[in-house]
Design a protein around this motif. Structure first.
Motif, PDB file in Angstrom:
ATOM      1  N   TYR A  37      50.988  29.475  46.850  1.00  0.00           N
ATOM      2  CA  TYR A  37      50.853  30.392  45.856  1.00  0.00           C
ATOM      3  C   TYR A  37      50.477  31.685  45.863  1.00  0.00           C
ATOM      4  CZ  TYR A  37      51.278  31.538  41.149  1.00  0.00           C
ATOM      5  OH  TYR A  37      50.638  32.217  39.428  1.00  0.00           O
ATOM      6  N   HIS A  38      50.828  32.778  45.298  1.00  0.00           N
ATOM      7  CA  HIS A  38      49.715  34.335  44.291  1.00  0.00           C
ATOM      8  C   HIS A  38      50.401  34.700  43.266  1.00  0.00           C
ATOM      9  CE1 HIS A  38      47.354  34.314  48.372  1.00  0.00           C
ATOM     10  NE2 HIS A  38      47.891  34.204  49.302  1.00  0.00           N
ATOM     11  N   TYR A  39      48.914  34.854  42.802  1.00  0.00           N
ATOM     12  CA  TYR A  39      49.046  35.402  41.201  1.00  0.00           C
ATOM     13  C   TYR A  39      48.710  37.194  41.732  1.00  0.00           C
ATOM     14  CZ  TYR A  39      48.254  37.306  36.972  1.00  0.00           C
ATOM     15  OH  TYR A  39      48.442  38.123  35.405  1.00  0.00           O
ATOM     16  N   ALA A  40      48.835  37.800  40.673  1.00  0.00           N
ATOM     17  CA  ALA A  40      48.657  38.812  40.851  1.00  0.00           C
ATOM     18  C   ALA A  40      49.149  40.267  40.235  1.00  0.00           C
ATOM     19  CB  ALA A  40      49.275  40.386  42.916  1.00  0.00           C
ATOM     20  N   THR A  41      48.095  41.249  39.555  1.00  0.00           N
ATOM     21  CA  THR A  41      48.372  42.389  38.206  1.00  0.00           C
ATOM     22  C   THR A  41      48.108  43.747  39.382  1.00  0.00           C
ATOM     23  OG1 THR A  41      46.278  42.377  37.678  1.00  0.00           O
ATOM     24  CG2 THR A  41      47.248  41.217  37.166  1.00  0.00           C
ATOM     25  N   ILE A  42      48.756  44.371  38.557  1.00  0.00           N
ATOM     26  CA  ILE A  42      48.956  46.148  39.231  1.00  0.00           C
ATOM     27  C   ILE A  42      48.663  46.960  37.925  1.00  0.00           C
ATOM     28  CG2 ILE A  42      50.987  45.924  39.311  1.00  0.00           C
ATOM     29  CD1 ILE A  42      50.933  48.451  41.694  1.00  0.00           C
ATOM     30  N   ASP A  43      47.908  47.783  38.429  1.00  0.00           N
ATOM     31  CA  ASP A  43      47.876  48.788  36.472  1.00  0.00           C
ATOM     32  C   ASP A  43      48.029  50.296  37.126  1.00  0.00           C
ATOM     33  OD1 ASP A  43      45.584  50.943  37.944  1.00  0.00           O
ATOM     34  OD2 ASP A  43      44.131  49.291  37.520  1.00  0.00           O
ATOM     35  N   ALA A  44      48.154  51.087  35.852  1.00  0.00           N
ATOM     36  CA  ALA A  44      48.783  52.327  36.260  1.00  0.00           C
ATOM     37  C   ALA A  44      48.308  53.204  37.370  1.00  0.00           C
ATOM     38  CB  ALA A  44      47.963  53.066  35.101  1.00  0.00           C
ATOM     39  N   ASN A  45      46.945  52.571  37.680  1.00  0.00           N
ATOM     40  CA  ASN A  45      46.587  53.364  39.147  1.00  0.00           C
ATOM     41  C   ASN A  45      46.938  52.833  40.029  1.00  0.00           C
ATOM     42  OD1 ASN A  45      45.573  55.262  37.432  1.00  0.00           O
ATOM     43  ND2 ASN A  45      43.430  53.996  36.534  1.00  0.00           N
ATOM     44  N   GLY A  46      47.846  51.806  40.316  1.00  0.00           N
ATOM     45  CA  GLY A  46      47.589  51.824  41.611  1.00  0.00           C
ATOM     46  C   GLY A  46      46.654  50.592  42.309  1.00  0.00           C
ATOM     47  N   ILE A  47      45.991  49.872  41.589  1.00  0.00           N
ATOM     48  CA  ILE A  47      45.450  48.911  41.792  1.00  0.00           C
ATOM     49  C   ILE A  47      45.581  47.501  41.579  1.00  0.00           C
ATOM     50  CG2 ILE A  47      42.234  48.192  41.290  1.00  0.00           C
ATOM     51  CD1 ILE A  47      42.653  51.142  42.331  1.00  0.00           C
ATOM     52  N   VAL A  48      45.342  46.856  42.481  1.00  0.00           N
ATOM     53  CA  VAL A  48      46.155  45.518  42.887  1.00  0.00           C
ATOM     54  C   VAL A  48      44.882  43.983  42.870  1.00  0.00           C
ATOM     55  CG1 VAL A  48      47.363  43.547  44.219  1.00  0.00           C
ATOM     56  CG2 VAL A  48      47.923  45.894  43.931  1.00  0.00           C
ATOM     57  N   ALA A  49      44.856  43.529  42.442  1.00  0.00           N
ATOM     58  CA  ALA A  49      44.388  42.053  41.564  1.00  0.00           C
ATOM     59  C   ALA A  49      44.977  41.330  42.625  1.00  0.00           C
ATOM     60  CB  ALA A  49      43.940  42.373  40.569  1.00  0.00           C
ATOM     61  N   LEU A  50      44.307  40.943  43.711  1.00  0.00           N
ATOM     62  CA  LEU A  50      45.205  39.465  44.217  1.00  0.00           C
ATOM     63  C   LEU A  50      44.810  38.188  44.467  1.00  0.00           C
ATOM     64  CD1 LEU A  50      47.799  38.435  46.020  1.00  0.00           C
ATOM     65  CD2 LEU A  50      46.383  39.606  48.487  1.00  0.00           C
ATOM     66  N   GLN A  51      44.926  37.298  43.425  1.00  0.00           N
ATOM     67  CA  GLN A  51      44.437  36.292  43.813  1.00  0.00           C
ATOM     68  C   GLN A  51      44.732  35.369  44.738  1.00  0.00           C
ATOM     69  OE1 GLN A  51      45.189  32.809  40.924  1.00  0.00           O
ATOM     70  NE2 GLN A  51      43.606  31.531  40.979  1.00  0.00           N
ATOM     71  N   MET A  52      43.423  34.966  45.758  1.00  0.00           N
ATOM     72  CA  MET A  52      43.412  34.265  47.094  1.00  0.00           C
ATOM     73  C   MET A  52      43.232  32.931  47.000  1.00  0.00           C
ATOM     74  SD  MET A  52      43.978  37.349  48.424  1.00  0.00           S
ATOM     75  CE  MET A  52      43.630  36.836  50.073  1.00  0.00           C
ATOM     76  N   LYS A  53      44.091  32.522  48.034  1.00  0.00           N
ATOM     77  CA  LYS A  53      43.209  31.159  48.030  1.00  0.00           C
ATOM     78  C   LYS A  53      41.926  30.205  47.912  1.00  0.00           C
ATOM     79  CE  LYS A  53      43.501  28.410  52.076  1.00  0.00           C
ATOM     80  NZ  LYS A  53      42.689  27.680  52.807  1.00  0.00           N
ATOM     81  N   ASP A  54      42.359  29.547  46.730  1.00  0.00           N
ATOM     82  CA  ASP A  54      40.274  28.173  46.961  1.00  0.00           C
ATOM     83  C   ASP A  54      40.412  28.001  48.483  1.00  0.00           C
ATOM     84  OD1 ASP A  54      41.267  28.722  44.345  1.00  0.00           O
ATOM     85  OD2 ASP A  54      41.464  26.107  43.713  1.00  0.00           O
ATOM     86  N   VAL A  55      38.568  28.774  47.951  1.00  0.00           N
ATOM     87  CA  VAL A  55      37.901  27.999  49.577  1.00  0.00           C
ATOM     88  C   VAL A  55      36.917  27.204  49.008  1.00  0.00           C
ATOM     89  CG1 VAL A  55      36.503  28.828  51.186  1.00  0.00           C
ATOM     90  CG2 VAL A  55      38.337  30.449  50.452  1.00  0.00           C
ATOM     91  N   ASP A  56      36.959  25.412  49.926  1.00  0.00           N
ATOM     92  CA  ASP A  56      35.805  24.280  49.220  1.00  0.00           C
ATOM     93  C   ASP A  56      35.284  24.546  51.410  1.00  0.00           C
ATOM     94  OD1 ASP A  56      37.634  22.995  50.493  1.00  0.00           O
ATOM     95  OD2 ASP A  56      38.347  22.054  48.834  1.00  0.00           O
ATOM     96  N   THR A  57      35.693  25.136  52.264  1.00  0.00           N
ATOM     97  CA  THR A  57      35.383  24.721  53.314  1.00  0.00           C
ATOM     98  C   THR A  57      34.487  25.838  53.699  1.00  0.00           C
ATOM     99  OG1 THR A  57      36.534  22.857  53.139  1.00  0.00           O
ATOM    100  CG2 THR A  57      35.179  23.158  55.468  1.00  0.00           C
ATOM    101  N   VAL A  58      33.341  25.906  53.861  1.00  0.00           N
ATOM    102  CA  VAL A  58      32.138  27.503  55.113  1.00  0.00           C
ATOM    103  C   VAL A  58      31.370  26.366  55.697  1.00  0.00           C
ATOM    104  CG1 VAL A  58      30.621  29.014  53.956  1.00  0.00           C
ATOM    105  CG2 VAL A  58      32.362  28.353  52.344  1.00  0.00           C
ATOM    106  N   ASN A  59      31.856  26.646  56.657  1.00  0.00           N
ATOM    107  CA  ASN A  59      30.930  26.816  58.349  1.00  0.00           C
ATOM    108  C   ASN A  59      29.779  27.186  58.592  1.00  0.00           C
ATOM    109  OD1 ASN A  59      30.120  26.138  60.230  1.00  0.00           O
ATOM    110  ND2 ASN A  59      31.711  25.453  61.873  1.00  0.00           N
TER     111      ASN A  59
END
Ligand SMILES: N[C@@H](CCC[C@H](N)C(=O)O)C(=O)O
Length: 262
Positions: free
Chosen positions: A103-125
């Protein structure tokens, strides 16, 4: 048959967009996708994305790399697909959609700037010379001394095809810290098998990796890529990164029709 397509780019990472809500597109035709993405024999793009119906959300994203194979999540592609869905009248200013990583959630503003929610990260090697993590796609992140003159294609390919990542391979991001919360990034992309001007899951991986290894303590990070500027923000608690957002422009370039043989 004539295929109608739309070309988009997000900080220079470019995509062929196809409205496949009527399910006409031959999804298993690897050669066709590769040819449409070819910069000499086709439209030219780093990837191809299908906009499809979803039973629960606004739409579904199906992503192919320019080699014609369906692949893991594409952050810039996801942002461009939100702008395309708006152009097609599927959404207004926000979107909920399903991609290969969920699943992803996103917003887009009047200037075409998109904020896209990415998946959570709990493992960093975290290793001595590099960090590896999965932000929807696998990413090797490595700090280098001279980012400007680095041969990203050949150095990236060496790592991508090394024993480290086996058959699946990895995308490879080379990083230079500019300020506490500003990093320059150049990315070798798996499936394009070359440097691209920007990689969304890549800069997301860089932001999280730089925070995790202590190069920055900020949770809003600016990423300068070859094709422009992106921002990544997140919440972090005990090594778990949530509410990760990839933010930047998503731009319509042109539309057209192309003759295809299926
Ligand atoms: N350009 C993308 C990443 C696309 C996926 C990648 N090439 C892979 O196969 O792992 C992005 O913006 O995230």
């Amino acid at each position: 048959m004539q295929l109608t397509f739309y070309k988009y780019q997000g900080t220079g990472n470019d995509f062929v967009m196809i409205d496949n809500r009527t399910e006409f597109f031959p999804k298993n035709n690897t050669k066709l996708v590769e040819q449409l993405c070819d910069r000499r024999f086709g439209i030219g793009a780093d990837g191809l994305i299908l906009l499809e119906n979803h039973p629960q959300y606004d739409f579904k994203m199906v992503y192919y790399n320019s080699d014609g194979n369906e692949s893991s999540m594409c952050g810039n592609g996801g942002r461009c697909l939100v702008a395309f869905a708006k152009q097609m009248g599927v959404i207004k200013n926000k979107a909920e959609f399903e991609a290969v990583d969920g699943y992803h959630y996103a917003t887009i503003d009047a200037n075409g700037i998109v904020a896209l929610q990415m998946k959570d990260v709990d493992t960093v090697n975290q290793q001595e010379n590099y960090t590896f993590l999965n932000t929807g796609s696998p990413h090797h992140v490595q700090i280098v001394n001279d980012l400007k003159s680095l041969d990203v294609k050949s150095e990236g390919a060496k790592i991508r095809y090394s024993n480290l990542y086996g058959k699946a391979g990895s995308n490879v991001n080379f990083v230079h810290q500019i300020e506490n919360d500003i990093f320059a990034v150049r990315t070798y992309e798996r499936g394009v098998e070359d440097e691209t001007l920007s990689c969304g899951t890549g800069v997301t991986a860089v932001a999280i990796a730089m925070h995790q290894i202590g190069k920055t303590n900020n949770n809003i990070i600016d990423l300068n890529v070859e094709g422009g500027k992106l921002k990544v923000q997140f919440d972090v608690d005990n090594g778990k990164y949530t509410n990760v957002f990839l933010i930047g422009p998503a731009t319509f370039v042109f539309e057209g029709k192309i003759e295809i043989n299926q």
